[in-house]
Design a protein around this motif. Structure first.
Motif, mmCIF file in Angstrom:
data_model
loop_
_atom_site.group_PDB
_atom_site.id
_atom_site.type_symbol
_atom_site.label_atom_id
_atom_site.label_comp_id
_atom_site.label_asym_id
_atom_site.label_seq_id
_atom_site.Cartn_x
_atom_site.Cartn_y
_atom_site.Cartn_z
ATOM 1 N N LEU A 77 0.888 -1.152 -0.072
ATOM 2 C CA LEU A 77 -0.008 0.176 -0.010
ATOM 3 C C LEU A 77 0.898 1.234 -0.129
ATOM 4 O O LEU A 77 1.617 1.586 1.095
ATOM 5 C CB LEU A 77 -0.768 0.080 1.277
ATOM 6 C CG LEU A 77 -2.400 -0.530 1.106
ATOM 7 C CD1 LEU A 77 -2.727 -0.370 2.796
ATOM 8 C CD2 LEU A 77 -2.867 0.671 0.164
ATOM 9 N N ALA A 78 1.088 1.675 -0.977
ATOM 10 C CA ALA A 78 2.254 2.869 -1.030
ATOM 11 C C ALA A 78 1.417 4.025 -2.211
ATOM 12 O O ALA A 78 1.686 4.005 -3.362
ATOM 13 C CB ALA A 78 3.252 2.372 -1.983
ATOM 14 N N ILE A 79 0.644 4.926 -1.515
ATOM 15 C CA ILE A 79 0.046 6.116 -2.136
ATOM 16 C C ILE A 79 1.115 7.038 -2.298
ATOM 17 O O ILE A 79 1.611 7.518 -1.269
ATOM 18 C CB ILE A 79 -1.224 6.620 -1.324
ATOM 19 C CG1 ILE A 79 -2.038 5.360 -1.432
ATOM 20 C CG2 ILE A 79 -1.713 7.651 -1.961
ATOM 21 C CD1 ILE A 79 -3.321 5.503 -0.783
ATOM 22 N N GLY A 80 1.826 7.183 -3.435
ATOM 23 C CA GLY A 80 2.673 8.001 -3.768
ATOM 24 C C GLY A 80 3.709 7.360 -4.585
ATOM 25 O O GLY A 80 4.769 7.919 -4.836
ATOM 26 N N PHE A 81 3.710 6.271 -4.841
ATOM 27 C CA PHE A 81 4.438 5.450 -5.680
ATOM 28 C C PHE A 81 4.489 6.085 -7.221
ATOM 29 O O PHE A 81 3.742 6.712 -7.571
ATOM 30 C CB PHE A 81 3.729 3.854 -6.020
ATOM 31 C CG PHE A 81 4.804 2.736 -6.387
ATOM 32 C CD1 PHE A 81 5.653 2.317 -5.561
ATOM 33 C CD2 PHE A 81 4.967 2.480 -7.764
ATOM 34 C CE1 PHE A 81 6.551 1.271 -5.914
ATOM 35 C CE2 PHE A 81 5.855 1.600 -8.181
ATOM 36 C CZ PHE A 81 6.604 0.916 -7.365
ATOM 37 N N PRO A 82 5.571 5.795 -7.803
ATOM 38 C CA PRO A 82 6.205 6.334 -9.032
ATOM 39 C C PRO A 82 4.951 6.218 -10.102
ATOM 40 O O PRO A 82 4.502 5.065 -9.794
ATOM 41 C CB PRO A 82 7.472 5.717 -9.370
ATOM 42 C CG PRO A 82 8.201 5.523 -8.231
ATOM 43 C CD PRO A 82 7.012 5.239 -7.184
ATOM 44 N N PRO A 83 4.352 6.952 -11.087
ATOM 45 C CA PRO A 83 5.087 8.377 -11.250
ATOM 46 C C PRO A 83 4.869 9.447 -10.405
ATOM 47 O O PRO A 83 5.092 10.501 -10.939
ATOM 48 C CB PRO A 83 4.830 8.347 -12.928
ATOM 49 C CG PRO A 83 3.428 7.921 -12.881
ATOM 50 C CD PRO A 83 3.516 6.835 -11.954
ATOM 51 N N ALA A 84 4.462 9.401 -9.422
ATOM 52 C CA ALA A 84 3.868 10.483 -8.581
ATOM 53 C C ALA A 84 5.207 11.388 -8.156
ATOM 54 O O ALA A 84 6.365 10.554 -7.729
ATOM 55 C CB ALA A 84 3.275 9.981 -7.185
ATOM 56 N N ALA A 85 5.238 12.396 -8.435
ATOM 57 C CA ALA A 85 6.366 13.291 -8.265
ATOM 58 C C ALA A 85 6.420 13.857 -6.613
ATOM 59 O O ALA A 85 6.025 15.072 -6.465
ATOM 60 C CB ALA A 85 6.429 14.812 -9.207
ATOM 61 N N LYS A 86 6.612 12.831 -5.973
ATOM 62 C CA LYS A 86 6.698 12.976 -4.491
ATOM 63 C C LYS A 86 8.200 12.720 -3.966
ATOM 64 O O LYS A 86 8.612 11.534 -4.412
ATOM 65 C CB LYS A 86 5.517 12.260 -3.937
ATOM 66 C CG LYS A 86 4.244 13.016 -3.912
ATOM 67 C CD LYS A 86 3.114 12.117 -3.322
ATOM 68 C CE LYS A 86 3.331 12.204 -1.751
ATOM 69 N NZ LYS A 86 2.377 13.629 -1.236
ATOM 70 N N SER A 87 8.366 13.311 -2.949
ATOM 71 C CA SER A 87 9.747 12.613 -2.372
ATOM 72 C C SER A 87 9.833 11.332 -1.821
ATOM 73 O O SER A 87 10.740 10.677 -1.871
ATOM 74 C CB SER A 87 10.391 13.767 -1.386
ATOM 75 O OG SER A 87 9.286 13.873 -0.386
ATOM 76 N N SER A 88 8.617 10.974 -1.340
ATOM 77 C CA SER A 88 8.454 9.504 -0.867
ATOM 78 C C SER A 88 8.368 8.562 -1.654
ATOM 79 O O SER A 88 8.707 7.538 -1.644
ATOM 80 C CB SER A 88 7.125 9.536 0.105
ATOM 81 O OG SER A 88 6.029 9.729 -0.795
ATOM 82 N N ALA A 89 8.250 8.826 -3.094
ATOM 83 C CA ALA A 89 8.289 7.836 -4.220
ATOM 84 C C ALA A 89 9.775 7.281 -4.229
ATOM 85 O O ALA A 89 9.511 6.151 -4.590
ATOM 86 C CB ALA A 89 7.978 8.747 -5.407
ATOM 87 N N TYR A 90 10.815 7.820 -3.781
ATOM 88 C CA TYR A 90 12.091 7.216 -4.142
ATOM 89 C C TYR A 90 12.296 6.047 -3.099
ATOM 90 O O TYR A 90 12.588 5.024 -3.712
ATOM 91 C CB TYR A 90 13.006 8.102 -3.793
ATOM 92 C CG TYR A 90 13.231 9.463 -4.431
ATOM 93 C CD1 TYR A 90 12.295 9.632 -5.691
ATOM 94 C CD2 TYR A 90 13.878 10.508 -4.020
ATOM 95 C CE1 TYR A 90 12.377 10.906 -6.344
ATOM 96 C CE2 TYR A 90 13.961 11.750 -4.629
ATOM 97 C CZ TYR A 90 13.315 11.999 -5.506
ATOM 98 O OH TYR A 90 13.115 13.077 -6.549
ATOM 99 N N ARG A 91 11.821 6.427 -1.944
ATOM 100 C CA ARG A 91 11.608 5.178 -1.084
ATOM 101 C C ARG A 91 10.957 4.140 -1.237
ATOM 102 O O ARG A 91 11.154 2.839 -1.168
ATOM 103 C CB ARG A 91 11.263 5.872 0.573
ATOM 104 C CG ARG A 91 11.212 4.810 1.629
ATOM 105 C CD ARG A 91 11.006 5.485 2.873
ATOM 106 N NE ARG A 91 10.776 4.612 4.038
ATOM 107 C CZ ARG A 91 11.684 4.506 5.146
ATOM 108 N NH1 ARG A 91 12.977 5.383 5.043
ATOM 109 N NH2 ARG A 91 11.609 3.842 5.949
ATOM 110 N N MET A 92 9.708 4.433 -1.756
ATOM 111 C CA MET A 92 8.643 3.333 -2.276
ATOM 112 C C MET A 92 9.080 2.522 -3.375
ATOM 113 O O MET A 92 8.947 1.268 -3.457
ATOM 114 C CB MET A 92 7.464 3.986 -2.687
ATOM 115 C CG MET A 92 6.557 4.705 -1.622
ATOM 116 S SD MET A 92 4.966 5.520 -2.076
ATOM 117 C CE MET A 92 4.668 6.224 -0.557
ATOM 118 N N ARG A 93 9.706 3.329 -4.426
ATOM 119 C CA ARG A 93 10.346 2.474 -5.564
ATOM 120 C C ARG A 93 11.384 1.620 -5.082
ATOM 121 O O ARG A 93 11.253 0.258 -5.363
ATOM 122 C CB ARG A 93 10.955 3.812 -6.460
ATOM 123 C CG ARG A 93 11.522 2.889 -7.700
ATOM 124 C CD ARG A 93 11.886 3.870 -8.655
ATOM 125 N NE ARG A 93 13.277 4.410 -8.228
ATOM 126 C CZ ARG A 93 14.313 5.177 -9.035
ATOM 127 N NH1 ARG A 93 13.737 5.653 -10.286
ATOM 128 N NH2 ARG A 93 15.181 5.699 -8.525
#
Lengths: 711, 475
Positions: B30-46
């Motif tokens: 469950l990762a709301i903000g997963f790429p391609p969302a341009a959010k800083s948390s996306a890096y960690r989720m990816r």
């Protein structure tokens, strides 16, 4: 070409962002119109960027004015004003993009969108930018069906009918709040129960309570107003709703020129809200604190009446402020990193005199130190400084900085003030108002900071916005002002308090020594009548008593009159004064002389000088009158009467009276014969000159600025 | 807040086997903000998803529709290039209604009182789940995890917050199917990372949710020690399950060659990151920049380039921060908009020094501090003195130190950074990069993913167990 219509409900907050967007629109071939509450001159757009249409605040059309008077929502009023404007209608008909620049403008754009189905309607200049770019690049898609257009048109009709029904219901409600209904026991009970009815939605309860409260105040039923509000707030759970209701009620009462029935409750509720915000949203907490302080120190209770709760019971009046964590955060002393340096021994003292108030009391001081070899003087009136002037109009900025410890406002002050502090050995700030508050936002380095508090500041929020731990010396002009201010501002008696001095105002009294005509013996003079606190009606009462026995007595009122626009309570005082004057002026019993620069000349025709004020710090005009040889008669200023220091300790005992009857008695005795009158006048002139002339007082200032040295 | 099913029904369901696909374990992420969302948390989720995939897991990511991010910070498709292609992504039709900018989508009530309408929405959302803005997403998220599990039985639910409403879906799956879960709590919930202390009490609605869900979690990950300590103290029973998984930096963001400044032309200071701190902080930095430029000729001919996301919804690139930046254009300050992930290394490569603007204090570390540290460039710190970013930068040879947010002191930091930018040797730059090496993102996450894998499968399926690297996935 894309046509963009931007609607603004308030002054654009991000002007640079707007200008940048307009430039991009122009580069993308769009033409732009801006309509709303915008000042084209203040916006100062470069030519060709946009057509600006400012909507009239007070439309000429009487029907439109009546319609607007019935609308309570600013967003709805903006739409009605915009749609009544032919220029705006033309633009709407051909617009491709409708943009709301702020939240007040959203409704106007929403309504426009119902009437122009082809156009995009968006919230915010950023969203508009994306649409204009997409249109320019040919990637924009619009998918609106004909049925949507039809339903939009039907919606306009339905909403119109609904609005008419709501207006009718509201008018019926108003009728049930007629003064006679509210004054009746049954009516009062009915409304008290109505606002406290269980299950009422909070928004409805708040709106209803506000109306009943205000109508009760207007119907001279303050107890019902208080009871209604208490009943409603007892049922309101949210701190914000409670504070909003009480603050709105209090503000409306102040607009009516009345001291709010629930002033303490409103201040307490707003401060409770501030304290709730304090741990996480300090800027928001500061906003509520400032709101509370504006209520607490509003001019109506303190300046536009003949009494002030702050003077009568300071501790009780300020108790909510003392109890607030946010107010305590604001008052936290920040101190200075380095102590003030001693005056330089090898060069003249660099003295910077700064004010943003009336510079009248600085004339002698400036003249002396401009010529003194031991001093290099700079003088700065902040109104003349293009950077500092706007900063003086933002007390909310000072509050935010003090509460949060940092702010954009504080940064602007630091940038502006730092070079001045780097130059000055001593900074003297006259009046404890904005310039003083701004100064103590900045650590002064090793510059010595001296301030002077005159009088009205003590009844305002300003001294609470000054960090006195960064002030080395604070000068008062009288003992009673020092005592009251110390009672009101705890920072003046704490560990990091400045040294306190009492130095009378700087006055060249010798220029008032002029011969008086014998006819002056029966002429009373009151110099300065531009504030309710001067209470000219007290002087008129003294005159009435004198004229009851001897019609030779007359009164001259010198100076500009009251400004009835200042507040409703000033208007009320002015109305009563006007009635007095209508009675007394035709016979010549009272004469009004407007503002004059020749006060010594006017005083030569005055034999008795009055101080009728309810509060004064020193009353220069009385002392100047005494120096001219007029017999001084000073009211025991009620704000300070009975305190350890008051008019009675400032002046010789025989100058001061308690009542108009005592004043009349003293005047009769002092003017009994010409010889008596002249002897009384000469004694007063001698005392005034020996005690308060600049030739005497200047030594106190020398000692203050250059301790132990020659100026 | 409980499942609408009876406990008995839950147990029955828990025992029921769901369809499996092959031998690989399955993690729902469950990762709301997963790429391609341009959010800083996306890096960690990816990186988290990639590491699970590399560790032999089937990974199904649940996030929201791509177009929903247009209302916030937009999309960065270069981020998706690094996602392991074996990862399945479910995009739910959820979006933030408060950030809607199409006025035609507004009701009349919303148009009349936009702020009041949002406040009403918030109250309704809080009734569904005690989180404003996102609380209303609960039913859709719960349905989504149940559906994915029913289609492909999950062995683990990995949930990352914020939004915290993810906890409701996590709990639902646990209640109904007893699927074990790990919470990547990042900045935590009940800890007030900005003001310090607790954000809410244990007996509040949010407090009850947090306590209940964390109690059953197999592991709880936090981004730094102060937050981890907060949770260890708040829930002593969780002490052994709370672990620190720092954000770290992605190696592809670090410039490959040592930097060469050109003092004659002036320097370029850079800031990269979301501009989501108070305007006063940005203003303090810009004030300091102006003061420093007045005093230092080198800075007077230098530039300050700001890159990142500013504002959302109607305020996107049209808020107070933007006004400050536009108004500072005459002082050599330039806002260039957000940078795609693929362009990050090049930006660090052309900048001479960095400005680290951060909110909060000892509970905040941020993600960008690791990148900054690894860049080998001088760093000006614009944050509180007692800040976890200072822990990361302590010992960094090109750091000017934490001096707080007083413009006068920050101006001195700018001057010091300019001097370091001109005088630093290649050795010092290399030492700065070496200082940061321990914070590589892959290295930070690997032990935590391995631990989660071992906990669930009982096998030591470490990273690369299927012979693939997690770095950049299969792209």
């Amino acid at each position: 070409m894309t046509k963009v219509l931007i609607v603004a409900g308030e002054r654009p907050q991000q002007k640079s962002v707007l200008v940048e967007a307009l430039r991009r629109f122009r580069a993308q071939g769009a033409s732009v119109g801006i309509v709303g509450d915008v000042d084209a001159d203040a916006l100062a757009l470069e030519p060709g960027l946009a057509e600006v249409r400012t909507l009239a605040a007070e439309p000429a059309d009487p029907r439109l004015r009546r319609a607007l008077a019935r609308i309570t929502q600013p967003s709805r009023a903006l739409w009605v004003r915009a749609w009544a404007d032919p220029w705006t209608r033309r633009w709407v008909r051909t617009a491709d993009v409708l943009v709301a620049l702020d939240s007040t403008a959203v409704h106007a754009v929403w309504e426009m969108a119902q009437r122009q189905p082809r156009a995009d309607a968006c919230n915010g200049i950023g969203a508009a930018g994306r649409i204009v770019r997409a249109r320019h690049e040919g990637t924009h898609r619009v998918a609106r069906r004909a049925s949507e257009r039809l339903s939009a048109r039907a919606g306009i009709v339905v909403r119109g009918a609904r609005r008419a029904a709501v207006t009718g219901a509201r008018e019926s409600l108003e009728a049930a709040m007629a003064p006679a209904v509210l004054r009746s026991r049954v009516g009062g009970r009915l409304w008290r129960s109505a606002v406290a009815a269980p299950g009422l939605p909070e928004r409805v309860r708040v709106a209803l309570a506000y109306r009943v409260h205000l109508r009760s105040v207007q119907a001279d039923a303050p107890r019902l107003a208080a009871a209604t509000t208490a009943a409603a707030t007892g049922r309101i759970g949210g701190r914000k709703s409670r504070a909003d209701l009480l603050t709105r009620e209090a503000s409306a009462e102040l607009d009516l020129g009345r001291v709010p029935v629930c002033l303490t409750e409103a201040v307490t509720a707003e401060l409770a809200l501030a304290d709730e915000f304090l741990p996480r949203q300090q800027a928001r907490a500061a906003k509520s604190l400032y709101k509370a302080m504006r209520l607490l120190f509003h001019r109506v209770p303190h300046f536009d009446q003949l009494s002030s709760p702050l003077a009568e019971r300071p501790a009780e009046f300020l108790a909510p402020l003392r109890a607030s964590a946010t107010a305590r955060a604001m008052a936290t002393p920040r101190g200075r990193a380095t102590p003030a340096a001693a005056p330089p021994a090898d060069r003249p003292l660099r003295l910077l005199i700064m004010t943003n108030g009336n510079a009248h009391f600085l004339r002698e001081i400036k003249e002396r130190y401009a010529e003194a070899p031991g001093v290099e003087l700079r003088y700065l009136h902040l109104a003349d400084d293009p950077v500092a002037a706007p900063l003086t109009h933002n007390p909310a900025g000072i509050v935010e900085h003090l509460v949060a410890g940092r702010s954009e406002y504080g940064n602007r002050v630091e940038e502006w003030l730092r070079p001045h502090l780097d130059w000055a050995d001593t900074l003297f700030v006259d009046w404890c108002v904005a310039a003083a508050g701004m100064t103590t936002l900045v650590d002064p380095g090793d510059t010595r900071v001296v301030m002077r508090l005159h009088s009205f500041e003590a009844f305002s929020f300003w001294p609470h916005l000054i960090d006195f731990s960064r002030v080395d010396d604070l000068v008062f002009v009288s003992d009673h002002l020092r005592d009251l201010t110390c009672e009101v501002v705890p920072a003046l008696t704490g560990e990091q308090a400045p040294r306190l001095h009492v130095i009378p105002n700087a006055m060249d009294l010798r220029r008032y020594d002029r011969p008086k005509e014998p006819s002056a013996r029966f002429t009373l003079g009151l110099i300065g009548t531009s504030a309710v606190a001067k209470d000219p009606r007290w002087a008129i009462e003294v005159l009435r008593r004198l004229r009851a026995d001897d019609e030779r007595y007359r009164l001259v009122l010198v100076g500009g009159g009251l400004d009835p626009k200042a507040s409703e309570s000033v208007r009320q005082y002015q109305a009563e004064l006007t009635a007095d004057l209508a009675e007394l002026e035709p016979s010549g019993a009272v004469t009004r002389i407007g503002h004059t620069d020749d006060v010594p000349g006017v005083l030569s025709g005055i034999g008795v000088i009055l101080s009728s004020s309810v509060r004064e710090s020193f009353h220069c005009a009385l002392v100047e009158g005494a120096a001219s040889g007029a017999v001084p008669v000073a009211r025991d200023w009620p704000f300070f009467a009975g305190r350890e220091a008051s008019a009675r300790t400032l002046f010789p005992a025989d100058w001061v009276v308690g009542t108009p009857a005592e004043a009349a008695e003293r005047i009769r005795a002092a003017t009994a014969t010409e010889d008596v009158w002249r002897a009384e006048g000469a004694a007063a002139a001698g005392h005034a000159t020996k005690t308060w002339d600049w030739s005497v007082v200047r030594h106190d200032f020398d000692e203050l600025f250059l301790p132990g040295r020659q100026a | 807040m409980q499942s609408r099913l009876s406990p008995l029904a839950a147990l029955t369901r828990a025992g029921r086997r769901r369809p499996r696909r092959g031998a690989r374990p399955h993690v729902i992420y469950l990762a709301i903000g997963f790429p391609p969302a341009a959010k800083s948390s996306a890096y960690r989720m990816r990186e988290t998803a990639n590491q699970f995939a590399a560790a032999g897991w089937d990974v199904t990511v649940i996030t929201i529709a791509d177009e929903s991010w247009e209302r916030e910070y937009g999309l960065d498709h270069t981020l998706s290039e690094g996602v392991d292609p074996r990862i399945v992504i479910e995009r739910l039709p959820l979006a933030r209604t408060d950030l809607e900018t199409d006025i035609r989508a507004f009701s009349e009530a919303r148009s009349l009182h936009p702020q009041r309408w949002i406040e009403q929405q918030r109250r309704q959302e809080l009734r569904i789940f005690p989180e404003p803005v996102f609380g209303g997403w609960r039913p859709e998220l719960e349905r989504a995890v149940l559906r994915v599990h029913q289609e492909h039985a999950a062995d683990l639910l990995m949930t990352t917050c914020a939004p915290y409403v993810n906890l409701a879906a996590t709990w639902r799956l646990w209640q109904e199917y007893r699927v074990p879960y790990v919470v990547d709590f990042r900045d935590g919930w009940s800890v007030d990372v900005i003001g310090g202390g607790a954000a809410f009490t244990k007996d509040s609605a949010a407090g009850r949710w947090e306590e209940k869900v964390l109690a059953e979690a197999r592991a709880v990950w936090c981004v730094n020690e102060p937050i981890a300590d907060f949770y260890r103290e708040r829930y002593p029973a969780l002490r052994d399950r709370v672990r620190v998984v720092r954000n770290g930096y992605d190696e592809d963001c670090v410039p490959a060659t040592p930097h060469r400044p050109d003092p004659e032309a002036g320097l370029t200071f850079g800031y990269l990151g979301s501009i989501n701190f108070a305007p006063a902080l940005l203003d303090s930095v810009l004030t300091a920049w102006r003061m420093a430029r007045r005093e230092d000729p080198l800075l007077a001919r230098s530039r300050f380039e700001v890159r990142g996301h500013i504002g959302a919804g109607a305020l996107r690139e049209a808020n107070a921060h933007m006004e400050l930046l536009r108004a500072a254009a005459g002082d050599g300050v330039e806002f260039g908009g957000p940078l795609a992930k693929a362009e990050v290394a090049a930006a660090y490569g052309r900048w001479d020094a960095l400005v680290l603007m951060l909110v909060g204090g000892r509970f905040v570390t941020s993600g960008k501090v690791y990148e900054y540290a690894a860049s080998g460039l001088p760093v000006v710190s614009a944050h509180e003195v007692d800040h976890d970013a200072a822990t990361v930068l302590a010992g960094h040879p090109l750091w000017t130190g934490a001096v707080g947010l007083d413009p006068r002191r920050l101006a001195d930091s700018f001057t010091a950074a300019a001097r370091l930018a001109v005088e630093a040797t290649d050795e010092q730059r290399a030492a700065a990069q070496a200082h940061a090496r321990r914070f590589a993102r892959g290295a930070q996450l690997a032990p935590a993913v391995a631990e989660a894998t071992a906990m669930v499968t009982g096998a030591a399926t470490g990273p690369g167990s299927d012979g693939t690297s997690s770095e950049g996935g299969q792209a």
